[in-house]
Every structure is written in structure tokens, then in C-alpha cells.
Design an enzyme around this catalytic site. Structure first.
Site, PDB file in Angstrom:
ATOM      1  N   ASN A 203      -3.284   6.876  -0.027  1.00  7.95           N
ATOM      2  CA  ASN A 203      -3.079   7.348   1.339  1.00  7.95           C
ATOM      3  C   ASN A 203      -2.387   8.709   1.302  1.00  7.95           C
ATOM      4  O   ASN A 203      -2.103   9.227   0.229  1.00  7.95           O
ATOM      5  CB  ASN A 203      -2.274   6.309   2.148  1.00  7.95           C
ATOM      6  CG  ASN A 203      -0.914   6.064   1.533  1.00  7.95           C
ATOM      7  OD1 ASN A 203      -0.088   6.956   1.446  1.00  7.95           O
ATOM      8  ND2 ASN A 203      -0.700   4.838   1.052  1.00  7.95           N
TER       9      ASN A 203
ATOM     10  N   ASP B  35      -2.020  -1.617   1.699  1.00  4.14           N
ATOM     11  CA  ASP B  35      -2.068  -3.015   2.133  1.00  4.14           C
ATOM     12  C   ASP B  35      -2.947  -3.864   1.216  1.00  4.14           C
ATOM     13  O   ASP B  35      -2.709  -5.044   1.061  1.00  4.14           O
ATOM     14  CB  ASP B  35      -2.595  -3.093   3.566  1.00  4.14           C
ATOM     15  CG  ASP B  35      -1.575  -2.508   4.542  1.00  4.14           C
ATOM     16  OD1 ASP B  35      -0.385  -2.829   4.383  1.00  4.14           O
ATOM     17  OD2 ASP B  35      -1.965  -1.714   5.413  1.00  4.14           O
TER      18      ASP B  35
END
Ligand code: C5P
Length: 413
Positions: free
Chosen positions: A221, A289
Site C-alpha cells: 500500500n 489486511d
């Protein structure tokens, strides 16, 4: 050049001394004057001539030689500098500094100085982990000595672990920051006063995680780690024994913080568990996640078929630490990086993850929160919501460290 922009570099005897040559060059390029002291041990690894050529100054080696010192005594050497840097700092010189020994030029200067001191430890992992070294370090930190590194990695002795000296670029940044700090009394990095978190242990996660798909590809990310690194630096400035578990970032290690670099969320979780117990935990990392259920050892080949990616959930570090039955840290702070209705989402997350404070920030496109210098945050806790104006990530770190210290010092449990 004013004394404020001069470094007195002490090169002591470790294999990492070769990196001090690059450090000298970097500092000169950055417009910082540099003068070197070479210890007898250091002279086994680098030569007087290389240091003299790169620094453009005499190199000082002998406490009692008038000619060697060119008429400058150990007091003058320190008086002429704005900052003393020991790089590499061996276990031996660290022990001597702690004991207040002054049996050679380097240690005499270190004992005689009233200037800020930065040390960059470098040694074998077992010497680093030895109780004596750790105790010496703790005493030096409490006296206000700034410590950078060491880093984890392959060592000259063939072992792997903590003990590599920080790289010259990281040292150069730390030195620039220290000069900035000493010019600005409010943010002086080496400042010992008001250390409201002395005696507390803080654990900070920072940066993104990389979740491997195969040896060359990963899921990641846009987190830069700037906010987490700034928080760790601020907690250390307040005197907390601060450990940061950082995902892959381009940032240098903050001064005074012990850094363990990891890749994936699972590695980050394991590293966090190893650092418990702690008084304070700040989970600023943007942990992925999900991870690939079956990462492959071989590179996935293009064979005309689009591969299907099977994902599995990563451990939630914040949630797990917050709900641990034994050894729960006293104050656990999470981040809610959200797009739209950030405070509502943070409130929901606070209840779900069971941490003590949640810091909400907007990472919508256009906010430049990811990777930017500034941030706008809202602190959500059981007492309500505190809205902070936009400010630099460093200022947020300092204000948060203050808030944490005030909270711990007024809520004794
Ligand atoms: O659920 P979400 O990722 O938005 O939660 C953000 C907060 O939870 C951050 O403090 C982050 O560091 C933490 N977190 C974590 N482990 C995960 C996911 C998030 O510690 N696997």
C-alpha cells in the site's frame, strides 16, 4: 563557518570504520565542516591520510602529542565543534564513556565536552546483546547521549543480527536533524529536560507491509511510514525506551529508537510479540489486511491463463494486543486511515478493536496524507473527540507523545 555547523568525528576501531569515510564526504557535501579523531583501534581499519584528505583538516590521534594536535588540546577540539559524533562506536568506547574514562584523546574529549553527542554503535551481535553493553547504553541515553542504530543484517563476522552501523546517509540525516534541533530550542533532539516518559517502554509499528505472491511480486500500500517514524522519534525524545517495528520504507531510522525491519504482517506481529511487555503501543503501520494463501517459491509464469489469487486474512496486531488477557500494555493507540466519515469509522473501530485511543485521519485522494509532510487528525477515545488542526507529521508525533505522557502520569493503575 560557525561552531554550530562543525562536527568532531571520532572514528573508533571496528570494521564499520570504512563507512566513516563516506560519512565525511557526505557531510562535506552538505556544507558541514568536519574534523576527525582517529583512535588507535580505528587506525587499524582506516588511515590518517584518507581521513585528512577527505576532511581537509588535520586528524588528531594522540592525547599527549603537542605536534600531533597542531597546538589544539582536547578541550579546544570539543570547543571548536557544534556536535561530537562517534562512528563507529565500539562496545569498548561505549563502556569507557559510561565509566567516564579518559585514557586517550577520544575518551578525554568525550569526557570534557559540553556539546551534544551522537553515537553510532557497531559490533558483533553478542557484544551488542550483552547486558553490560545494554546497561551502558541505557545510562548514556539517560545522560542525553543520542544513539542511532545499530541496524539488523549480515555482519562482517559472518553472523546475522543487530550490530551493523547505520549507513552514512542515515547518519548524515541524523546529524542534520541534530543541528536543526539545537538551533530550535523547542525541538532540540538531544534535550534531556521534560523527559516525561523516562522509564517507560514504547512499541510503535510503522510503514506498509509487503505480502509476497512469489519471489518478485507482492501486495503493498502507499504508506510512507513518515507518521509512525515521527511518533517513534517523539516518544524517544520524551525518554521512552522506544522500539519501532517498521515495514519497508525509504526513511532513515529515527535517533534513539531501536528499529527492527520486517516485510510482512505476520513478521510484524511476531516482532511485536517479542517486544512485550510494553507500557505504550502505537500501531501506526498500514498493515495489509490480506496475504496470499499460497505464495510460491518460483516466479509465477505467464502461460496464457490469468492466475487466481487466493487470499487469507492477516493477524490484526492492534486488535490482538488490545485484547490480550495477560500483559496488556497500559495504553494502546490505533490509527484509522479512512476515506469519508473518518470519525464515525474511527469510533466504530475503537469499539471493535478495543484499543484505548483511535487516531482518525483522512486518506482520500487529494489529501496527500499518504507520503505527505502534513496530516490532519482527530483523537477519538472514551471521553470524546479531539480535533487537531493540520500540522506536520513531526508536530503530531510530539503532541501525541505529550498527550500519552500526560495520560500515563495522571492515570496510575
Ligand atoms: O482495520 P484497519 O486496518 O483500518 O485498522 C487500522 C489500525 O489497525 C491501525 O492502527 C493499524 O496499524 C492496525 N492494524 C493492525 N494489524 C492489521 C490491520 C490493522 O495492527 N492486520
Amino acid at each position: 563557518m560557525s561552531v554550530d555547523k562543525r562536527v568532531l568525528l571520532i572514528v573508533s576501531g571496528g570494521i564499520a570504520a570504512y563507512k566513516s569515510l563516506d560519512l565525511v564526504r557526505n557531510l562535506k557535501n552538505a556544507g558541514i565542516a568536519i574534523r576527525c579523531i582517529l583512535t588507535p583501534g580505528g587506525a587499524q581499519f582506516v588511515t590518517t591520510l584518507s581521513l585528512a584528505t577527505l576532511s581537509g583538516d588535520n586528524v588528531y590521534e594522540d592525547l599527549f602529542s603537542v605536534t600531533d594536535q597542531g597546538g589544539i588540546g582536547h578541550i579546544e577540539l570539543s570547543r571548536d565543534a557544534g556536535l561530537l559524533v562517534v562512528a563507529p562506536a565500539t562496545a569498548d568506547i561505549i563502556a569507557k564513556m559510561r565509566a567516564g574514562m579518559a585514557d586517550d584523546l577520544a575518551t578525554a574529549v568525550l569526557l570534557a565536552t559540553d556539546k551534544p553527542v551522537l553515537i553510532a554503535p557497531a559490533m558483533n551481535i553478542r557484544m551488542w546483546e550483552h547486558e553490560a553493553t545494554q546497561e551502558n547504553l541505557a545510562v548514556l541515553k539517560a545522560r542525553g547521549v543520542n544513539v542511532i542504530g545499530p541496524e539488523e543484517g549480515d555482519m562482517a563476522c559472518g553472523e546475522y543480527g543487530m550490530g551493523r552501523m547505520s549507513e552514512p546517509d542515515a547518519l548524515t540525516n541524523a546529524i542534520k536533524n541534530l543541528f536543526q534541533g539545537t538551533n530550535n530550542r523547542d525541538t532540540a533532539i538531544n534535550c534531556k529536560r521534560n523527559q516525561k516518559l523516562a522509564g517507560k517502554k514504547a512499541l510503535v509499528t510503522s510503514g506498509p507491509t509487503h505480502e509476497p505472491l512469489d519471489p518478485v511480486r507482492y501486495i503493498a500500500n502507499r504508506s510512507s511510514g513518515r507518521q509512525g517514524h515521527a511518533i517513534a522519534a517523539a516518544l524517544a525524545q520524551q525518554g521512552a525506551d522506544t522500539v519501532m517495528i517498521s515495514g519497508p520504507t525509504n526513511l532513515s531510522n529515527p535517533i534513539g529508537v531501536t528499529v527492527h525491519r520486517v516485510g510482512s504482517a505476520v513478521e510484524m506481529f511476531e516482532a511485536c510479540k517479542r517486544e512485550l511487555p510494553a507500557d505504550i503501543v502505537v500501531c501506526a503501520a498500514a498493515v495489509a489486511d490480506w496475504r496470499a494463501l499460497h505464495p510460491t517459491d518460483e516466479k509465477i509464469k505467464k502461460n496464457g491463463m490469468v492466475p487466481t489469487l487466493e487470499l487469507t486474512e492477516n493477524p490484526d496486531i492492534l486488535s490482538s494486543l488490545s485484547q490480550s488477557k495477560s500483559n496488556r500494555p497500559r495504553l494502546i493507540v490505533g490509527f484509522a486511515a479512512e476515506t469519508g466519515s473518518v470519525v464515525d469509522k474511527a469510533l466504530d473501530k475503537l469499539a471493535r478493536k478495543k484499543c484505548d485511543w483511535m487516531i482518525a485521519n483522512d486518506v482520500s485522494v487529494g489529501t496527500k496524507t499518504f507520503g505527505g509532510a502534513n496530516n490532519t487528525v482527530h483523537i477519538v477515545d472514551q471521553n470524546g473527540i479531539e480535533n487537531w488542526p493540520e500540522m506536520s507529521k513531526e508536530s503530531i508525533g510530539q503532541r501525541l507523545a505529550d498527550r500519552i505522557a500526560d495520560h500515563l502520569n495522571t492515570n496510575h493503575d
